[in-house]
Design a protein around this motif. Structure first.
Motif, PDB file in Angstrom:
ATOM      1  N   LEU A 726       0.640  -1.352   0.309  1.00 32.97           N
ATOM      2  CA  LEU A 726       0.095  -0.402  -0.516  1.00 32.97           C
ATOM      3  C   LEU A 726       0.679   1.067  -0.389  1.00 32.97           C
ATOM      4  O   LEU A 726       1.507   2.441  -0.591  1.00 32.97           O
ATOM      5  CB  LEU A 726      -0.761   0.189   1.203  1.00 32.97           C
ATOM      6  N   ASP A 727       2.367   1.322   1.003  1.00 30.67           N
ATOM      7  CA  ASP A 727       2.830   2.596   0.988  1.00 30.67           C
ATOM      8  C   ASP A 727       3.866   2.910  -0.682  1.00 30.67           C
ATOM      9  O   ASP A 727       3.752   3.508  -0.914  1.00 30.67           O
ATOM     10  CB  ASP A 727       4.228   2.397   2.138  1.00 30.67           C
ATOM     11  N   LYS A 728       4.042   1.145  -1.500  1.00 30.51           N
ATOM     12  CA  LYS A 728       3.983   1.399  -2.992  1.00 30.51           C
ATOM     13  C   LYS A 728       4.123   1.815  -3.445  1.00 30.51           C
ATOM     14  O   LYS A 728       3.785   2.654  -4.155  1.00 30.51           O
ATOM     15  CB  LYS A 728       4.670   0.274  -3.445  1.00 30.51           C
ATOM     16  N   TYR A 729       2.112   1.900  -3.267  1.00 30.98           N
ATOM     17  CA  TYR A 729       1.364   2.747  -4.349  1.00 30.98           C
ATOM     18  C   TYR A 729       0.230   4.067  -4.082  1.00 30.98           C
ATOM     19  O   TYR A 729      -0.480   4.166  -4.095  1.00 30.98           O
ATOM     20  CB  TYR A 729       0.230   1.471  -4.444  1.00 30.98           C
ATOM     21  N   ASP A 730       1.070   4.475  -2.693  1.00 27.01           N
ATOM     22  CA  ASP A 730       0.599   5.770  -1.806  1.00 27.01           C
ATOM     23  C   ASP A 730      -0.946   5.677  -1.741  1.00 27.01           C
ATOM     24  O   ASP A 730      -1.350   6.637  -2.365  1.00 27.01           O
ATOM     25  CB  ASP A 730       1.034   6.763  -3.501  1.00 27.01           C
ATOM     26  N   MET A 731      -0.777   4.238  -0.532  1.00 27.46           N
ATOM     27  CA  MET A 731      -1.738   4.240  -0.755  1.00 27.46           C
ATOM     28  C   MET A 731      -1.969   3.930   1.331  1.00 27.46           C
ATOM     29  O   MET A 731      -2.810   4.026   1.707  1.00 27.46           O
ATOM     30  CB  MET A 731      -2.959   2.625  -0.992  1.00 27.46           C
ATOM     31  N   GLY A 732      -0.850   4.653   1.587  1.00 25.36           N
ATOM     32  CA  GLY A 732      -0.918   3.843   3.362  1.00 25.36           C
ATOM     33  C   GLY A 732      -1.671   4.559   4.295  1.00 25.36           C
ATOM     34  O   GLY A 732      -1.883   4.383   5.131  1.00 25.36           O
ATOM     35  N   ASP A 733      -2.722   5.565   3.652  1.00 25.25           N
ATOM     36  CA  ASP A 733      -3.044   6.185   4.447  1.00 25.25           C
ATOM     37  C   ASP A 733      -4.945   5.697   4.902  1.00 25.25           C
ATOM     38  O   ASP A 733      -5.102   5.687   5.788  1.00 25.25           O
ATOM     39  CB  ASP A 733      -3.812   7.726   3.882  1.00 25.25           C
ATOM     40  N   LEU A 734      -4.092   4.474   3.693  1.00 22.42           N
ATOM     41  CA  LEU A 734      -5.650   3.031   3.843  1.00 22.42           C
ATOM     42  C   LEU A 734      -6.055   2.771   5.385  1.00 22.42           C
ATOM     43  O   LEU A 734      -6.395   2.631   5.923  1.00 22.42           O
ATOM     44  CB  LEU A 734      -5.700   2.698   3.157  1.00 22.42           C
ATOM     45  N   TYR A 735      -4.023   2.543   6.197  1.00 21.72           N
ATOM     46  CA  TYR A 735      -4.180   2.216   7.190  1.00 21.72           C
ATOM     47  C   TYR A 735      -3.754   3.534   8.421  1.00 21.72           C
ATOM     48  O   TYR A 735      -3.795   2.869   9.853  1.00 21.72           O
ATOM     49  CB  TYR A 735      -3.960   0.578   7.040  1.00 21.72           C
ATOM     50  N   THR A 736      -3.064   4.244   8.065  1.00 17.89           N
ATOM     51  CA  THR A 736      -3.228   5.096   8.791  1.00 17.89           C
ATOM     52  C   THR A 736      -3.932   6.558   9.047  1.00 17.89           C
ATOM     53  O   THR A 736      -3.819   7.025  10.230  1.00 17.89           O
ATOM     54  CB  THR A 736      -1.329   5.574   8.545  1.00 17.89           C
ATOM     55  N   SER A 737      -4.911   6.843   8.077  1.00 14.17           N
ATOM     56  CA  SER A 737      -5.896   7.541   8.606  1.00 14.17           C
ATOM     57  C   SER A 737      -6.786   7.681   9.463  1.00 14.17           C
ATOM     58  O   SER A 737      -6.695   6.315  10.000  1.00 14.17           O
ATOM     59  CB  SER A 737      -6.193   8.047   6.903  1.00 14.17           C
ATOM     60  N   LYS A 738      -7.377   8.233  10.027  1.00 16.26           N
ATOM     61  CA  LYS A 738      -8.042   8.175  10.667  1.00 16.26           C
ATOM     62  C   LYS A 738     -10.011   7.662  10.701  1.00 16.26           C
ATOM     63  O   LYS A 738     -10.629   8.178  11.084  1.00 16.26           O
ATOM     64  CB  LYS A 738      -8.377   9.781  12.505  1.00 16.26           C
ATOM     65  N   ASN A 739      -9.193   8.647   9.092  1.00 22.64           N
ATOM     66  CA  ASN A 739     -10.800   8.737   8.373  1.00 22.64           C
ATOM     67  C   ASN A 739     -11.579   6.877   8.754  1.00 22.64           C
ATOM     68  O   ASN A 739     -11.643   6.527   7.802  1.00 22.64           O
ATOM     69  CB  ASN A 739     -10.445   8.949   7.209  1.00 22.64           C
ATOM     70  N   LYS A 740     -12.881   6.959   8.785  1.00 19.28           N
ATOM     71  CA  LYS A 740     -13.467   5.772   8.703  1.00 19.28           C
ATOM     72  C   LYS A 740     -13.668   5.189   7.581  1.00 19.28           C
ATOM     73  O   LYS A 740     -13.798   3.948   7.210  1.00 19.28           O
ATOM     74  CB  LYS A 740     -14.507   5.987   9.636  1.00 19.28           C
ATOM     75  N   GLU A 741     -13.851   5.835   6.577  1.00 23.45           N
ATOM     76  CA  GLU A 741     -14.258   5.387   5.024  1.00 23.45           C
ATOM     77  C   GLU A 741     -13.225   4.978   4.420  1.00 23.45           C
ATOM     78  O   GLU A 741     -12.720   3.875   3.768  1.00 23.45           O
ATOM     79  CB  GLU A 741     -14.377   6.618   4.341  1.00 23.45           C
ATOM     80  N   LYS A 742     -11.807   5.880   4.618  1.00 29.44           N
ATOM     81  CA  LYS A 742     -10.605   5.059   4.599  1.00 29.44           C
ATOM     82  C   LYS A 742      -9.806   3.541   5.512  1.00 29.44           C
ATOM     83  O   LYS A 742      -9.771   2.522   4.880  1.00 29.44           O
ATOM     84  CB  LYS A 742      -8.962   6.166   4.779  1.00 29.44           C
ATOM     85  N   LYS A 743     -10.568   3.378   5.921  1.00 23.92           N
ATOM     86  CA  LYS A 743     -10.302   2.174   7.000  1.00 23.92           C
ATOM     87  C   LYS A 743     -11.031   1.069   7.268  1.00 23.92           C
ATOM     88  O   LYS A 743     -10.596   0.274   6.725  1.00 23.92           O
ATOM     89  CB  LYS A 743     -10.769   2.848   8.893  1.00 23.92           C
ATOM     90  N   LYS A 744     -12.271   1.608   6.022  1.00 22.22           N
ATOM     91  CA  LYS A 744     -13.240   0.724   5.830  1.00 22.22           C
ATOM     92  C   LYS A 744     -12.652   0.231   4.404  1.00 22.22           C
ATOM     93  O   LYS A 744     -12.956  -1.250   4.108  1.00 22.22           O
ATOM     94  CB  LYS A 744     -14.483   0.957   5.452  1.00 22.22           C
ATOM     95  N   GLN A 745     -12.250   0.668   3.250  1.00 23.59           N
ATOM     96  CA  GLN A 745     -11.560   0.640   2.504  1.00 23.59           C
ATOM     97  C   GLN A 745     -10.153  -0.010   2.300  1.00 23.59           C
ATOM     98  O   GLN A 745     -10.089  -1.209   1.646  1.00 23.59           O
ATOM     99  CB  GLN A 745     -11.040   1.796   0.608  1.00 23.59           C
ATOM    100  N   TYR A 746      -9.527   0.227   4.210  1.00 23.81           N
ATOM    101  CA  TYR A 746      -8.094  -1.262   4.318  1.00 23.81           C
ATOM    102  C   TYR A 746      -8.726  -2.675   4.653  1.00 23.81           C
ATOM    103  O   TYR A 746      -8.552  -3.355   3.477  1.00 23.81           O
ATOM    104  CB  TYR A 746      -7.486  -0.025   5.296  1.00 23.81           C
TER     105      TYR A 746
END
Length: 882
Positions: A726-746
């Protein structure tokens, strides 16, 4: 001259050992003279006899030597068998056979006799016996020397065994060390006698008056002194260790008093340093144990709470009180009146209460009462100075406390009148009540410090005789007769030496090295050094007392109300105060750097142990209760039937049990669990109240798959790979963000990837994927992009279609709007994958997997288009056949 017939040697059979037989040959005729013939015959006879004798001698020599050699071999074997026997076995005597020495000796003599009987003649026997007797005598000498040596060795071994046995018995009976007729003293003395016996056996000098040839004193053997020192060190180290384990540090101090004359100062100093360190660590442990268990407030007037408060103070648990003793729960080990040896804390609490109750402030019917806020300080003073002194000082403090400074410019009589008026108004003002109480306490603390400074700085001064508890005038009748009776009783009391006691006993200069382990207190310089050492110890203890008075003062609250007090906060589950609060208390009372360093480490360990144990028990019970409560709607009402009391849980947890399992899972909890396979495997039940039933069951199935350590390690590796990719694809915020939508995507990506891994492993015949194959599967998941048809009539006015979004980020209610564009035969075919017949979709996925192609939305649509967009399973089958 007449001739005589030729003479031939007669042929006679020879016996064994005789000269060999000669045979006749060609013989020249003898001379015709008789004389010559006779001479020659006589000479020939002599030669034959000489030869026969020589041959017999040679034979006897050979035979005797052979007999000797065979004999010597057996003799050596018998002798060596004895010489290899050590200690008591070499000298012990059997009633029937005698000693092994006697048995071997008899066997050796019998062996010589049996070989002598084998000789063919007396000469051979004689030669053999000459040689054998020499070897036999040599063997006897060797055996005798060995026997003497082994007798001594056996004696030494028995002495050593005796020393060891008496040492062990003395150690085992350590509790009777102070009993002059006890088992310890008996076995200890017996061990010393055995050591003396060993010294005598070895020839060590034990006589202090012994002299050499020149009349010079030899002195007692250093080896003997060393053996005594080692014996004492062995026993006393064990005693000190055992008394320390029993927390009988007063007994340890007494042991060191005994050690002074029997150990060299260096050994005693090293041993005492180790003991003092152990004692220090024990004291800090006691303070921590008390702090951990004491959740009460010292202002509430409760004696037990006050006792626990003073028991947690540093000066009440210290290795030195400055006057040659230690302090345990505030009691001095060298107190001549109160002996707490062998007591438990509950007994010491009871004793302290009995002592306190003799105070004029606590006696039944007493008019004068202490306010609750001052009671703990008074109890502390009672421990340090005694009840009467503590009472006296408090009364003095009430009389002599200082009011705020009076400030005025007037002088003389006017100033005196103004000051008097100021003080009267100050005392009458109820708003100043707490200030007055604080002023009394400040004065009381000052008086306590002065009194303890005097008491704990006099131990080494001159011995003083006092007469405690003299007759009281009030105990006798009034009037003249009562006065006479009182005078008589007083006179008799002071004349009776049994009523006298010695206080503040001095210490002889020659005994002073006990306190430091060094012989450096002789003469004037020695006395000066001693005074400095004594002053240092007294100052350290008095500083602790002064500091503890400040600790008690700091925690006084003159506005204390039990109903509203919130100064003591306790965790509902562990029953512990916050660790930082306990650390603060510890730092307040423990002022010695080394003691504090150890105390903080000890507190950390004990706090964690209590916290982990209590929480483990609590949450196990809570998880069991949740299982019952979540089994059905309103299931918490079934708790009582399963012997579960809901009141055993916190209010928050009671609410959880009553509300039941949530309809929607907590996203943060799901992400936390999916990122931590080990927690899922070992502690999933603790999160059941944050997960809906479906999510909980899904994670439970996942937990069931993680039953081995290898499975957990593999799953943890998957998490690491997922986050790195995820970090490689610039998608690390899926597991670091406090946004619930991001977390659901993770969560969606994680679940899709694990599902894909499982599907590909099944396709491979249940063979695990390699790390590279897992990475390929994840890449396919992350690149599975689609378009979403945003029809303006459905509320997406002006937005246009959503392009290139990951299929796993699309909401469930929008999946019907997902499409991909497939270029085919010079045209662009738009495929809504949700509209493909489910059975056809299954066949397409099956075909893609068989061809080892990713089952992305684009691949599915492409396959669907190239196979003629079959509308049902039958068409798909026909196209498949084509």
């Amino acid at each position: 001259m007449a001739r005589v017939p030729i003479q031939q040697t007669p042929q006679v059979g020879l016996e064994i050992g005789s000269a060999p037989q000669f045979t006749g040959g060609s013989i020249e005729p003898v001379q015709d003279t008789v004389t010559d013939d006779l001479q020659r015959f006589s000479k020939a006879q002599r030669n034959v006899a000489d030869i026969a004798i020589k041959l017999q001698e040679d034979y006897n020599d050979v035979e005797s030597k052979k007999l000797y050699n065979d004999f010597y071999s057996e003799l050596e074997s018998n002798t060596n068998n004895y010489l290899n026997t050590q200690g008591f076995d070499a000298v012990k005597t059997n009633k029937e056979e005698g000693s092994k020495y006697d048995l071997t000796s008899n066997n050796n003599y019998g062996l010589m006799e049996s070989y002598a009987e084998k000789a063919s003649n007396n000469q051979s026997k004689f030669l053999f016996e000459n040689m054998a007797s020499v070897s036999l005598k040599s063997a006897e000498n060797k055996m005798t020397q060995h026997s003497i040596k082994q007798v001594r060795l056996a004696h030494e071994n028995e002495i050593e065994a005796g020393i060891k046995n008496f040492t062990n018995e003395a150690k085992n009976n350590y509790a009777s060390v102070n009993d002059p007729s006890g088992e310890f003293v008996k076995h200890y003395a017996a061990g010393l006698e055995k050591i003396k016996e060993k010294a005598i056996l070895k020839g060590w000098n034990l006589d202090p008056d012994a002299t050499d040839a020149e009349g010079k004193k030899l002195g007692i053997s250093d080896q003997y002194k060393q053996l005594i020192n080692e014996y004492n060190m062995d026993i006393y180290k064990d005693l000190i260790k055992k008394f320390g384990k029993d927390a009988e540090w007063g007994q340890v101090e007494q042991l060191f008093e005994r050690l002074n004359p029997i150990l060299n100062p260096k050994d005693a100093k090293k041993l005492q340093a180790k003991s003092e360190k152990d004692h220090m660590e024990y004291n800090q442990g006691v303070i921590n144990n008390t702090l951990l268990a004491n959740n009460s407030n010292q202002n509430n007037g409760n004696f037990l709470d006050q006792a626990n408060t003073v028991f947690s103070l540093s000066s009440n648990n210290t290795t030195s009180n400055g006057i040659g003793g230690s302090v345990k729960d505030g009691f001095n080990s060298n107190d001549e009146v109160i002996d707490i040896t062998g007591t438990q804390r509950t007994e010491r609490i009871e004793l302290l209460q009995q002592i306190r109750n003799t105070s004029k402030f606590y006696k039944e019917g007493s008019i004068k009462q202490l306010i609750p806020q001052h009671q703990t300080t008074h109890l502390f003073a009672t421990q340090k100075l005694g009840v009467n002194k503590a009472d006296s000082l408090y009364s003095k403090a009430e009389r002599e406390y200082e009011l705020p400074e009076f400030k005025s410019t007037v002088k003389g009589k006017a100033r005196a009148n103004a000051k008097k008026k100021f003080e009267e108004e100050f005392l009458k003002n109820p708003d100043n009540e707490n200030k007055i109480k604080a002023a009394i306490l400040d004065k009381y603390n000052e008086l306590i410090e002065d009194a303890t400074g005097d008491k704990y700085n006099m131990f080494y001064s001159k011995t003083k005789t006092i007469f405690p508890n003299p007759p009281k005038r009030s105990d006798f009748g009034t009037g003249v007769s009562g006065g006479r009776a009182y005078s008589k009783a007083t006179k008799e009391f002071y004349q009776n030496k049994d009523n006298a006691i010695q206080v503040n006993p001095g210490v002889r200069i020659e005994d002073l090295e006990f306190f430091t382990g060094e012989k450096r207190f002789g003469g004037r310089s020695g006395q000066k050094d001693f005074a400095e050492t004594k002053a240092d110890k007294a100052e350290i203890y008095q500083n602790k007392i002064a500091n503890d008075l400040e600790v008690l003062k700091k925690n006084i609250n003159y506005n204390y109300d039990a109903n509203t007090d919130e100064t003591i906060i306790v965790d509902e589950i562990t029953g512990l105060q916050p660790k930082e609060k306990l650390v603060e208390k510890l730092k307040d009372t423990v002022i010695d750097k080394e003691e504090l360093e150890y105390a903080l480490k000890d507190l950390d360990i004990k706090y964690s142990q209590i916290e982990n144990k209590t929480k483990s028990i609590y949450y196990q019970a809570f998880n069991n209760a949740k299982e019952i409560a979540f089994a059905a709607p309103g299931g918490w009402q079934n708790l009582i039937a399963n012997n579960v009391d809901i009141d055993n849980f916190t209010e928050q947890d009671q609410k959880i049990l009553k509300n039941g399992q949530p309809a929607e899972s907590d996203v943060d909890t799901v992400v936390q669990l999916k990122s931590n396979p080990a927690e899922v495997a070992t502690n999933l039940e603790s999160y059941s109240h944050k997960l809906n039933n479906g999510q909980y069951l899904e994670l439970k199935r996942y937990a069931d798959s993680l039953r081995s350590e290898d499975k957990v390690i593999e799953a943890t590796g998957n998490v690491t790979m997922l986050k790195a990719t995820l970090d490689k694809y610039d998608m690390g915020d899926l597991y670091t963000s406090k946004n619930k939508e991001k977390k659901k995507q993770y969560i969606a990506i994680n679940d899709a990837w694990l599902t894909e891994i499982n599907a590909r492993q099944i396709t491979k015949g249940n063979v695990k994927l390699t790390m590279g194959e897992k990475r390929d599967a994840l890449n396919d998941i992350l690149l599975d992009n689609v378009n979403v048809d945003n029809d303006p009539f459905l509320g997406f006015i002006g937005g246009g279609d959503t392009k290139d979004t990951n299929i796993f980020f699309v909401d469930q209610d929008r999946l019907e709007d997902v499409y991909v564009d497939i270029p085919y035969k010079d045209e662009n075919v738009r495929v809504f994958t949700s509209k493909i017949d489910p059975e056809v979709l299954k066949l397409i996925i099956k075909s893609l997997r068989k061809a080892n192609k990713p089952t992305t939305q684009k691949n599915i649509a492409d396959y669907f288009v190239r196979k003629g967009q079959p509308k049902n399973e039958t068409e798909a089958f026909l196209y498949k056949e084509d």
